[in-house]
Motif scaffolding. Structure first.
Motif, short mmCIF file in Angstrom:
data_model
loop_
_atom_site.label_atom_id
_atom_site.label_comp_id
_atom_site.label_asym_id
_atom_site.label_seq_id
_atom_site.Cartn_x
_atom_site.Cartn_y
_atom_site.Cartn_z
N ILE A 217 8.30 -30.56 -9.37
CA ILE A 217 9.35 -30.26 -8.87
C ILE A 217 9.25 -28.13 -9.28
O ILE A 217 9.88 -27.47 -8.21
CB ILE A 217 9.90 -29.77 -10.56
N ASN A 220 9.08 -24.70 -7.82
CA ASN A 220 11.20 -25.06 -6.70
C ASN A 220 11.21 -24.83 -6.05
O ASN A 220 11.60 -23.31 -5.93
CB ASN A 220 11.96 -24.66 -7.39
N VAL A 228 14.93 -32.91 -2.42
CA VAL A 228 14.18 -33.10 -3.72
C VAL A 228 14.52 -34.66 -4.35
O VAL A 228 13.73 -34.86 -4.51
CB VAL A 228 15.67 -32.32 -5.06
#
Length: 274
Positions: A217, A220, A228
């Motif tokens: 992650i 991000n 994702v």
């Protein structure tokens, strides 16, 4: 004092203002602090045990990690699965492209971003086989959690297992006896084991989630939620190909020692207050 943290120049000025020393440099103050045994600017957070049944809940979980249940070793066709949800995994599309690292330069990620939505990442981890099963859902809840259970329990070796123990925390998706009854009602061979309240650290899936946070992650920088999901699935495949069980070292003996020291500390404080 109005400040909880002081810089070395501020401390040097305060020492002079109070007449404790004559003019002193910030570097001297820094050296004093480095050499001193007390370092009051450092702190560690902690949480007091609030679950009155902490020992009774924690011990079965720790025993399961050691492959025993109620004092009896688990057989080869009994499994321990640690499960939870990682909520609000966001897709943050950076307003300017991320710059790749270069010589003597770290990767640069723009601070501003557009929100591309969020999803819930549900995962189940076989603590002795080091195998992860997961799914992405729009949100958490009983239905998504039971979908994860279905995903695991309908495939081998779990479908034909003698028993499968599900270690969970006290989140709303799997809280209390009703959740345990729901699980066993759907899959009679599945047994739910709750960690104590405010003790999610006893749930090994949290270790896996920390790995996901660091390796998948961050930083991000995803244009949308499908990317994702794709990244999480790809990482799961890679992880399962090479993973080894976590080296869990906190045993029931350690639990008893910690609780005994805590009880003694409480007793000492009560006696000193009289």
């Amino acid at each position: 004092m109005p400040q909880s943290r002081w810089s070395c120049p501020e401390l040097a000025a305060e020492l002079t203002a109070r007449g404790i020393t004559e003019t002193v440099s910030a570097s001297t103050v820094r050296r004093w602090l480095r050499e001193d045994a007390l370092k009051p600017w450092q702190y560690r957070s902690w949480i007091f045990i609030r679950d009155p049944n902490f020992r009774a809940k924690a011990q079965p979980v720790l025993d399961l990690y050691a492959r025993t249940f109620k004092g009896v070793p688990l057989s080869k066709d009994e499994y321990v699965v640690s499960s939870d949800e990682k909520t609000s995994v966001q897709a943050r599309c950076r307003c300017h492209p991320t710059l790749a690292p270069g010589r003597a330069r770290a990767m640069r990620v723009n601070h501003e971003y557009g929100r591309g939505g969020a999803l819930a990442y549900l995962a189940a981890y076989d603590v002795h086989q080091a195998k992860v099963f997961s799914r992405c859902e729009p949100k958490t809840g009983i239905v998504p959690f039971m979908a994860l259970v279905e995903q695991v329990m309908t495939q081998e070796p779990y479908a034909g297992a003698k028993r499968v123990f599900w270690v969970v925390d006290n989140g709303s998706s799997h809280r209390g006896q009703r959740a345990a009854d729901r699980l066993t009602g759907r899959f009679p061979k599945a047994i739910m084991a709750h960690t104590p309240v405010h003790a999610s650290w006893t749930n090994q899936i949290k270790i896996f989630f920390s790995v996901v946070q660091r390796k998948v992650i961050r930083p991000n920088d995803f244009p949308d939620l499908p990317q994702v999901r794709d990244r999480l699935r790809a990482f799961e495949d890679r992880y399962n190909a090479t993973a080894q069980p976590f080296q869990w070292r906190f045993t029931t003996s350690d639990l008893h020692d910690v609780l005994a020291r805590l009880d003694q500390h409480i007793t000492d404080r009560q006696e000193s207050s009289f």
